[in-house]
Structures are given as C-alpha cells and as structure tokens.
Scaffold this motif. Structure first.
Motif, PDB file in Angstrom:
ATOM      1  N   GLU A 348      84.437  78.503  23.815  1.00  0.00           N
ATOM      2  CA  GLU A 348      84.668  77.925  22.495  1.00  0.00           C
ATOM      3  C   GLU A 348      86.135  78.080  22.137  1.00  0.00           C
ATOM      4  O   GLU A 348      86.803  79.023  22.590  1.00  0.00           O
ATOM      5  CB  GLU A 348      83.805  78.612  21.439  1.00  0.00           C
ATOM      6  N   VAL A 349      86.629  77.171  21.325  1.00  0.00           N
ATOM      7  CA  VAL A 349      87.987  77.252  20.808  1.00  0.00           C
ATOM      8  C   VAL A 349      87.904  77.268  19.290  1.00  0.00           C
ATOM      9  O   VAL A 349      87.223  76.419  18.685  1.00  0.00           O
ATOM     10  CB  VAL A 349      88.850  76.059  21.275  1.00  0.00           C
ATOM     11  N   ASP A 350      88.547  78.243  18.688  1.00  0.00           N
ATOM     12  CA  ASP A 350      88.580  78.355  17.235  1.00  0.00           C
ATOM     13  C   ASP A 350      89.660  77.413  16.701  1.00  0.00           C
ATOM     14  O   ASP A 350      90.854  77.671  16.860  1.00  0.00           O
ATOM     15  CB  ASP A 350      88.880  79.797  16.833  1.00  0.00           C
ATOM     16  N   ILE A 351      89.236  76.309  16.087  1.00  0.00           N
ATOM     17  CA  ILE A 351      90.166  75.327  15.545  1.00  0.00           C
ATOM     18  C   ILE A 351      90.061  75.350  14.025  1.00  0.00           C
ATOM     19  O   ILE A 351      89.042  74.964  13.453  1.00  0.00           O
ATOM     20  CB  ILE A 351      89.873  73.915  16.085  1.00  0.00           C
ATOM     21  N   ARG A 352      91.081  75.885  13.415  1.00  0.00           N
ATOM     22  CA  ARG A 352      91.135  76.007  11.952  1.00  0.00           C
ATOM     23  C   ARG A 352      89.910  76.712  11.386  1.00  0.00           C
ATOM     24  O   ARG A 352      89.309  76.283  10.394  1.00  0.00           O
ATOM     25  CB  ARG A 352      91.302  74.619  11.308  1.00  0.00           C
ATOM     26  N   GLY A 353      89.544  77.792  12.046  1.00  0.00           N
ATOM     27  CA  GLY A 353      88.457  78.619  11.550  1.00  0.00           C
ATOM     28  C   GLY A 353      87.072  78.178  11.948  1.00  0.00           C
ATOM     29  O   GLY A 353      86.081  78.822  11.583  1.00  0.00           O
ATOM     30  N   LYS A 354      86.964  77.089  12.715  1.00  0.00           N
ATOM     31  CA  LYS A 354      85.662  76.605  13.156  1.00  0.00           C
ATOM     32  C   LYS A 354      85.567  76.668  14.675  1.00  0.00           C
ATOM     33  O   LYS A 354      86.472  76.231  15.376  1.00  0.00           O
ATOM     34  CB  LYS A 354      85.435  75.172  12.676  1.00  0.00           C
ATOM     35  N   ARG A 355      84.468  77.200  15.154  1.00  0.00           N
ATOM     36  CA  ARG A 355      84.253  77.312  16.592  1.00  0.00           C
ATOM     37  C   ARG A 355      83.819  75.963  17.156  1.00  0.00           C
ATOM     38  O   ARG A 355      82.813  75.395  16.726  1.00  0.00           O
ATOM     39  CB  ARG A 355      83.210  78.375  16.904  1.00  0.00           C
ATOM     40  N   ARG A 356      84.584  75.492  18.148  1.00  0.00           N
ATOM     41  CA  ARG A 356      84.298  74.195  18.755  1.00  0.00           C
ATOM     42  C   ARG A 356      83.991  74.388  20.240  1.00  0.00           C
ATOM     43  O   ARG A 356      84.703  75.103  20.951  1.00  0.00           O
ATOM     44  CB  ARG A 356      85.499  73.265  18.600  1.00  0.00           C
ATOM     45  N   ALA A 357      82.945  73.723  20.707  1.00  0.00           N
ATOM     46  CA  ALA A 357      82.521  73.864  22.097  1.00  0.00           C
ATOM     47  C   ALA A 357      83.531  73.206  23.041  1.00  0.00           C
ATOM     48  O   ALA A 357      84.089  72.150  22.753  1.00  0.00           O
ATOM     49  CB  ALA A 357      81.144  73.243  22.293  1.00  0.00           C
ATOM     50  N   ALA A 358      83.751  73.860  24.185  1.00  0.00           N
ATOM     51  CA  ALA A 358      84.665  73.352  25.205  1.00  0.00           C
ATOM     52  C   ALA A 358      84.179  73.839  26.557  1.00  0.00           C
ATOM     53  O   ALA A 358      83.254  74.662  26.656  1.00  0.00           O
ATOM     54  CB  ALA A 358      86.084  73.840  24.939  1.00  0.00           C
ATOM     55  N   LYS A 359      84.792  73.334  27.606  1.00  0.00           N
ATOM     56  CA  LYS A 359      84.434  73.786  28.952  1.00  0.00           C
ATOM     57  C   LYS A 359      85.677  73.834  29.828  1.00  0.00           C
ATOM     58  O   LYS A 359      86.677  73.154  29.565  1.00  0.00           O
ATOM     59  CB  LYS A 359      83.383  72.869  29.579  1.00  0.00           C
ATOM     60  N   VAL A 360      85.602  74.636  30.869  1.00  0.00           N
ATOM     61  CA  VAL A 360      86.674  74.722  31.864  1.00  0.00           C
ATOM     62  C   VAL A 360      86.495  73.576  32.851  1.00  0.00           C
ATOM     63  O   VAL A 360      85.382  73.348  33.355  1.00  0.00           O
ATOM     64  CB  VAL A 360      86.649  76.077  32.587  1.00  0.00           C
ATOM     65  N   VAL A 361      87.572  72.851  33.120  1.00  0.00           N
ATOM     66  CA  VAL A 361      87.493  71.684  34.007  1.00  0.00           C
ATOM     67  C   VAL A 361      88.515  71.792  35.126  1.00  0.00           C
ATOM     68  O   VAL A 361      89.486  72.555  35.048  1.00  0.00           O
ATOM     69  CB  VAL A 361      87.710  70.367  33.227  1.00  0.00           C
ATOM     70  N   LYS A 362      88.290  70.984  36.148  1.00  0.00           N
ATOM     71  CA  LYS A 362      89.221  70.917  37.270  1.00  0.00           C
ATOM     72  C   LYS A 362      90.512  70.241  36.823  1.00  0.00           C
ATOM     73  O   LYS A 362      90.492  69.324  36.015  1.00  0.00           O
ATOM     74  CB  LYS A 362      88.593  70.130  38.422  1.00  0.00           C
TER      75      LYS A 362
END
Length: 369
Positions: A348-362
């Motif tokens: 997850e990435v905290d963007i302006r106080g909100k947790r946003r889902a993300a993933k590690v990619v090639k």
C-alpha cells in the motif's frame, strides 16, 4: 537566487531557453528549464520522434596519465581498466561503508585518458572526494565550466544529427555506450550514444561557447521531424518509466548499489575499490531491502516521500513517482523489505493520508513495441 538565498548558476544555453519561453526553475544550483510546451507533449515527442535536452549542468572531470586507470579503478565499483578506448562505462562510487557518493559514467578517450561525468548537485563533493584519492602519476582536471552538454534523444535523433555532420558522420559506427569525435554544425565535439530516456539518442560534449549555435542548428534541423526542446519535467517522466535511478531521490549515501538494483556495476573480482569490503559483506548476507517498481491499483499518484506499507505496517517510502505518459498508469519507485520485493507482491502507498493499493511490478515499466 534560490529560496535558500544561494546564487544560482546558468548554463551556456540559458538565453536560448528564455527566448523559447521555457519555464525556468532552480535545480541542482542552476536555473534550468522544467518545460517549454508541456511535460506530456515533450515526453511524447521523445518517445515518438525526438527531443532536445540541455544537460550542461552536469560535471565533467578528466583524468590523464599512467596512473589514471588505477586511480579510477580504486574508487569506482565497475572495472574501468577493462574499458576499451572509445567506450563508455556506468558505475557507482561509494564511501567505505558502501553508501553511494554518486553514480556516473566514465569515457575512455585514450590509453591513459578518461572523462568522468558526474551529477550536477554532486560536482563539488565528487571533486573533493576524488581529488583526495588521486595518485601522483595522474593529472586530474575539472572541465565542468568549460563544457556544455546537449542531448538529442528519440527515434529520429540519429537522422537529425546526421544531417549536421559532413557525410552523415557514420553514426552507425557509434554503438550504444560508445563515443567518438565528430564535427556537428561546424563545431568539433564528442558524440556519445548514451542517454537517460530509454530511447536511442546521443549526448554531445562541446565547448561552452559553441553550445548556443549547435542548439539552434539541431532545433532547426529537427523542426520538420517532430523534435521539440525538452525540459527537466519530461526528462524525469522518461527516466522514471525506465526505472533509471536519480541521485538524491532513489540513491544517495544512505543507500548501497546492491539494494538499489545496481549490483551489475559492482565487479568484486576486478580488484579493490573503496567500499568493497562492506559491499561484499552485504552481498554475502543479502540486502534487507530492495528498490522496486510500483504500480498503483487504486487511484492516486505515488509521489516522492509517500510512505509504503507492507501487511499494514510502515515498510519504506516512495523515492520517485509519476503518471507515466507512455503507460497511462501511475507508477513509482521505492524501497521495500526483501519479503515484499518479489514481482506481484501487494503493498500500500499512503497518499495524502489514505492507504491506496499497489503492487510490485517488473521493470522497466516502459518497453518499446
């Protein structure tokens, strides 16, 4: 003057940028163009045709003499003495603990003559560090103020450049990461097939006083082929799509080459260099974190400094991020624990106080079709 009150420097092309209507901002102690017509338009010009960059803020050091190769090999992680004349090498330069002083390119211009090209913000620091390690049988000169550096980049760059060289310049003979002398627009210079965009392109090293005329000649020659003058904004989106590290963002003295994905430029078997012992220990034990490519799954752009979370716990921070113009996706670069560094790992990435889902990619994020 910068916000900190320091006097800002200008490249030999500053007046050219102003005439073209560039938006000029402070960067690495210089007044530099961040954009002309717009970051996305300039980015797309490089991917589809050609862009022209002023990177004269970079630093150039020349090492010459019987001990020049030994001098550089003792400082850099890559194998300098193995470099052939007319070839270019990318390397890291580290402190004793393994932290990165700078990442740089080295040009072998002769049997005993080398040129090291360093990042603009590190010129003074690099000069002091390297000069302190210089041997007696080597001359070491700072050419930064005497040289300009212009970079035509993109699939049409070779055709545009060839039109300004007598007989076309036989640019095919200059392979990727090679350099040769050529006459461009009536000026002698070094033509290097290198760049920071992920496209075919060149970097032209020339006398500072020749830069404005050569810049204008390239823009004139490229006007009918889609070439645009490009600023730092497009340079950043282009390099981020390739996951090229930016010193001060993705790498610095608190990071080492092995965790930064630069292990391929660390040649342990080539001999001793500053930091080798500690880097070898890190390699044997395995780094605890890794610099990875991140793709957002939720809405939001992962900007520099945004916290990264793994299993809900703080795990690192984004070092670079943007909306990739060639991708239509929000992407970022950042350090994560080894446990979450594998492709497909969910974070997850905290963007302006909100947790946003993300993933590690090639990576690289962008690949030519």
């Amino acid at each position: 003057m910068s916000e900190a009150g320091e006097t800002l420097l200008r490249t030999p092309l500053y007046d050219s940028h102003v005439r073209l209507g560039a938006k000029v901002v402070p960067f690495a102690g210089y007044e530099m163009p961040v954009q002309y017509t717009g970051v996305i338009e300039e980015h797309n010009a490089v991917r589809g045709a050609a862009g022209l960059f002023d990177i004269s803020h970079m630093g150039e050091f020349e090492a010459e003499g019987p001990g020049a190769g030994d001098f550089l090999d003792g400082l850099l992680t890559n194998n300098v003495k193995k470099l052939e004349v007319g070839k270019v090498l990318y390397s890291a330069m580290c402190r004793e603990g393994g932290g990165i002083v700078d990442d740089l390119t080295v040009y072998r211009l002769g049997a005993e003559r080398f040129m090291a090209v360093v990042n603009a913000a590190n010129i003074e620091k690099d000069w002091e560090w390297m000069a302190a390690h210089k041997g007696a049988d080597c001359e070491f000169r700072n050419l930064s103020d005497e040289m300009a550096l212009i970079a035509p980049q993109g699939p049409a760059a070779a055709e545009i450049l060839a039109g300004l060289i007598p007989g076309g310049g036989d640019l095919e003979a200059i392979a990727y990461y090679a350099v040769a002398e050529r006459e461009v627009a009536g000026r002698n210079m070094l033509v290097s097939r290198t760049g920071y965009t992920g496209e075919d392109g060149f970097e032209l090293y020339l006398a500072a006083e020749d830069a404005p005329d050569v810049w204008e000649a390239l823009l004139t020659a490229g006007a009918g082929r889609g070439m645009l003058p490009c600023g730092l904004g497009a340079r950043d989106t282009l390099r981020t799509e390739m996951k090229y590290a930016l010193y001060g963002n993705d790498i610095d003295e608190t990071t080492n080459p092995l965790e930064a994905g630069l292990g391929w430029v660390v040649k342990f078997k080539a001999g001793d260099f500053v930091g080798r012992g500690n880097l070898l220990r890190i390699k044997e034990g395995g780094p605890s974190r890794k610099l990875v490519g991140i793709e957002m799954l939720d809405r939001g752009i992962p900007r520099h400094g945004a916290p990264i979370l793994a299993d809900g716990e703080p795990a690192g921070a984004v070092t670079s991020g943007t909306m990739g113009p060639s991708l239509g996706k929000a992407i970022g670069i950042g350090y994560v624990p080894i446990s979450h560094a594998g492709v497909g790992s969910e974070i997850e990435v905290d963007i302006r106080g909100k947790r946003r889902a993300a993933k590690v990619v090639k990576t690289p994020f962008y690949r030519k079709r």
